[in-house]
Write a protein that holds these residues in place. Structure first.
Motif, PDB file in Angstrom:
ATOM      1  N   LEU A   1       0.828  -1.203   0.000  1.00  0.00           N
ATOM      2  CA  LEU A   1       0.000   0.000   0.000  1.00  0.00           C
ATOM      3  C   LEU A   1       0.865   1.256   0.000  1.00  0.00           C
ATOM      4  O   LEU A   1       0.544   2.240  -0.682  1.00  0.00           O
ATOM      5  N   PHE A   2       1.959   1.247   0.771  1.00  0.00           N
ATOM      6  CA  PHE A   2       2.858   2.398   0.763  1.00  0.00           C
ATOM      7  C   PHE A   2       3.361   2.683  -0.648  1.00  0.00           C
ATOM      8  O   PHE A   2       3.511   3.842  -1.044  1.00  0.00           O
ATOM      9  N   ALA A   3       3.635   1.629  -1.406  1.00  0.00           N
ATOM     10  CA  ALA A   3       4.135   1.799  -2.769  1.00  0.00           C
ATOM     11  C   ALA A   3       3.096   2.461  -3.668  1.00  0.00           C
ATOM     12  O   ALA A   3       3.442   3.153  -4.628  1.00  0.00           O
ATOM     13  N   LEU A   4       1.813   2.245  -3.361  1.00  0.00           N
ATOM     14  CA  LEU A   4       0.737   2.791  -4.194  1.00  0.00           C
ATOM     15  C   LEU A   4       0.134   4.073  -3.630  1.00  0.00           C
ATOM     16  O   LEU A   4      -0.765   4.654  -4.239  1.00  0.00           O
ATOM     17  N   MET A   5       0.626   4.528  -2.475  1.00  0.00           N
ATOM     18  CA  MET A   5      -0.046   5.612  -1.766  1.00  0.00           C
ATOM     19  C   MET A   5      -0.077   6.923  -2.538  1.00  0.00           C
ATOM     20  O   MET A   5      -1.047   7.682  -2.465  1.00  0.00           O
ATOM     21  N   THR A   6       0.970   7.219  -3.300  1.00  0.00           N
ATOM     22  CA  THR A   6       0.978   8.471  -4.051  1.00  0.00           C
ATOM     23  C   THR A   6      -0.195   8.536  -5.022  1.00  0.00           C
ATOM     24  O   THR A   6      -0.868   9.573  -5.146  1.00  0.00           O
ATOM     25  N   ARG A   7      -0.464   7.414  -5.704  1.00  0.00           N
ATOM     26  CA  ARG A   7      -1.593   7.383  -6.643  1.00  0.00           C
ATOM     27  C   ARG A   7      -2.926   7.443  -5.910  1.00  0.00           C
ATOM     28  O   ARG A   7      -3.867   8.094  -6.368  1.00  0.00           O
ATOM     29  N   ILE A   8      -3.011   6.780  -4.760  1.00  0.00           N
ATOM     30  CA  ILE A   8      -4.265   6.777  -4.002  1.00  0.00           C
ATOM     31  C   ILE A   8      -4.608   8.182  -3.518  1.00  0.00           C
ATOM     32  O   ILE A   8      -5.759   8.624  -3.587  1.00  0.00           O
ATOM     33  N   LEU A   9      -3.597   8.910  -3.023  1.00  0.00           N
ATOM     34  CA  LEU A   9      -3.840  10.265  -2.523  1.00  0.00           C
ATOM     35  C   LEU A   9      -4.306  11.208  -3.627  1.00  0.00           C
ATOM     36  O   LEU A   9      -4.972  12.203  -3.349  1.00  0.00           O
ATOM     37  N   ALA A  10      -3.971  10.887  -4.873  1.00  0.00           N
ATOM     38  CA  ALA A  10      -4.389  11.741  -5.985  1.00  0.00           C
ATOM     39  C   ALA A  10      -5.882  11.618  -6.259  1.00  0.00           C
ATOM     40  O   ALA A  10      -6.488  12.527  -6.850  1.00  0.00           O
ATOM     41  N   PHE A  11      -6.495  10.502  -5.830  1.00  0.00           N
ATOM     42  CA  PHE A  11      -7.908  10.269  -6.139  1.00  0.00           C
ATOM     43  C   PHE A  11      -8.813  10.339  -4.902  1.00  0.00           C
ATOM     44  O   PHE A  11     -10.015  10.525  -5.035  1.00  0.00           O
ATOM     45  N   CYS A  12      -8.241  10.180  -3.715  1.00  0.00           N
ATOM     46  CA  CYS A  12      -9.058  10.129  -2.499  1.00  0.00           C
ATOM     47  C   CYS A  12      -8.707  11.282  -1.569  1.00  0.00           C
ATOM     48  O   CYS A  12      -7.530  11.651  -1.445  1.00  0.00           O
ATOM     49  N   SER A  13      -9.703  11.836  -0.910  1.00  0.00           N
ATOM     50  CA  SER A  13      -9.449  12.851   0.106  1.00  0.00           C
ATOM     51  C   SER A  13      -8.994  12.174   1.389  1.00  0.00           C
ATOM     52  O   SER A  13      -9.190  10.971   1.587  1.00  0.00           O
ATOM     53  N   LEU A  14      -8.393  12.949   2.273  1.00  0.00           N
ATOM     54  CA  LEU A  14      -7.972  12.398   3.557  1.00  0.00           C
ATOM     55  C   LEU A  14      -9.168  11.904   4.352  1.00  0.00           C
ATOM     56  O   LEU A  14      -9.093  10.881   5.038  1.00  0.00           O
ATOM     57  N   LYS A  15     -10.273  12.624   4.269  1.00  0.00           N
ATOM     58  CA  LYS A  15     -11.485  12.201   4.976  1.00  0.00           C
ATOM     59  C   LYS A  15     -11.937  10.837   4.482  1.00  0.00           C
ATOM     60  O   LYS A  15     -12.261   9.946   5.286  1.00  0.00           O
ATOM     61  N   GLN A  16     -11.972  10.643   3.171  1.00  0.00           N
ATOM     62  CA  GLN A  16     -12.386   9.352   2.617  1.00  0.00           C
ATOM     63  C   GLN A  16     -11.450   8.233   3.064  1.00  0.00           C
ATOM     64  O   GLN A  16     -11.899   7.144   3.448  1.00  0.00           O
TER      65      GLN A  16
END
Length: 391
Positions: A252-267
């Motif tokens: 998940l850490f490896a993919l986190m940059t892409r995830i943060l681009a699509f999801c808000s911190l709240k989500q």
């Protein structure tokens, strides 16, 4: 500037290798010594209580003195020396003292070393995850290796292995060079307005939910190994299960940059808490099914990985640059409070109401936090607006 990558990584490897020996196997060792579930919960809670006190005290000393590397080396040495007392006696009060003393020094080490690492990285701070990754590798190496070792030998070997890892932490600290002096003392000045920023919309609710998340991990960190052993899993298999969860975290850490681009911190936070509620129910009621257990451990990517990353970002966005130290210290403190309470309640409930209901309480705590965050946290746009006002 040349970054001492392998020396920094080696320290993280050794530090989190110790955590890999403590989290899955410490309660198993106390059970081997004949302590009840309540006493095990109390002994496991003591290091978590030290986590509430030690980071702020040693952090203040590091800010005032600027001698962070010296604090790391002294803390690592004192951790190993104080732990040697476990070979003298194994009664409850003596072990409680050993747990308090060695963890007081152990929890002094990591926050100071994080500052040292960032000082070495300088404008290459994006490489931090590449260094920190070796900590997760060290954790996996210990849970797998120690699981096999405890399967082959008696549990009396456990404190010997722990002392060896503590000694390795100290030796690795000696190999790390001092960071540039101009960066060591940054952030040492006192700042004003912390309370005002702490009371911004959603921030108090966030910190309460941090404590709830760690409280919900109480049965997991205190009794998962005993729970799985009672269900018939071997100690080596249990070590693999712990490692599997950390592998999910690394991915998940490896993919986190892409995830943060699509999801808000709240989500991210709300989903992490909701998946934690599901995970505890699965572990409490269906862990005897291997497929369910594997899926539950896969969810560690959410209950630790995405939660921790989102939480760190939330703290960064909620406080101005001069308040970051106080914000991160509060985050660590409430995590320690929640973890200690989780260990205590699970210790008292494990034998009285059983594993399922103990994990059910954890699930309820995580679900409650998800609802609170959904209700109280601002959305992406509102958070950005508040962030602009603060910074």
């Amino acid at each position: 500037m040349i970054v001492p990558y392998w020396r920094l990584s080696g320290f993280y490897f050794a530090y989190f290798a110790l955590l890999g020996g403590i989290a899955p196997f410490l309660s198993l060792y106390f059970h081997h010594l004949g302590f009840s579930a309540a006493r095990i919960g109390e002994l496991v809670a003591i290091p978590m209580l030290m986590r509430c006190l030690a980071p702020s005290l040693w952090g203040w000393l590091g800010d005032v003195s600027g001698r962070r590397l010296l604090i790391v080396r002294c803390g690592a040495l004192a951790t190993a020396l104080s732990f040697t007392g476990i070979f003298l006696r194994q009664d409850y009060l003596w072990l409680a003292l050993i747990m308090a003393l060695h963890s007081f020094f152990w929890h002094a080490v990591l926050p100071q070393f994080e500052a040292i690492t960032l000082a070495h990285l300088g404008d290459q701070s994006a490489r931090y995850s590449q260094v920190r990754l070796w900590g997760s590798v060290g954790f996996i190496a210990t849970v797998v290796g120690l699981g096999w070792l405890l399967q082959a030998f008696d549990l009396d070997v456990y404190p010997v292995v722990m002392l060896a890892i503590m000694s390795a932490i100290f030796l690795c600290s000696l190999l790390v060079p001092a960071p540039p002096s101009r960066l060591v003392k940054e952030g040492g000045q006192l700042a004003t307005g912390f309370i005002r920023q702490l009371l911004r919309p959603g921030v108090p609710a966030f910190f309460v939910c941090v404590a709830l998340m760690q409280l919900s991990h109480g049965p997991y960190y205190t009794f998962l190994t005993l729970h799985l052993e009672a269900l018939g899993y071997t100690r080596s298999a249990i070590g693999v299960m712990w490692a599997f969860g950390v592998l999910a975290e690394i991915l998940l850490f490896a993919l986190m940059t892409r995830i943060l681009a699509f999801c808000s911190l709240k989500q991210m936070l709300v989903v992490s808490f909701a998946l934690a509620a599901l995970r505890w129910l699965l572990l409490g009621g269906l862990a005897d099914h291997l497929a369910v257990l594997l899926f539950a451990q896969l969810l560690h990517a959410a209950t630790f990985g995405s939660f921790h990353v989102a939480a760190i970002h939330f703290v960064q966005q909620s406080f101005s640059e001069r308040m970051q130290g106080q914000g991160q210290a509060l985050y660590a403190t409430l995590a320690g409070v929640g973890g200690a309470l989780g260990a205590l309640y699970s210790g008292y409930s494990w034998t009285s109401i059983g594993p399922f209901w103990t994990f059910a309480i954890a699930s309820f705590a995580a679900l409650l936090a998800a609802l609170v965050l959904q209700w109280r946290l601002p959305g992406r746009a509102d958070m950005a607006t508040e962030n602009d006002r603060v910074h």
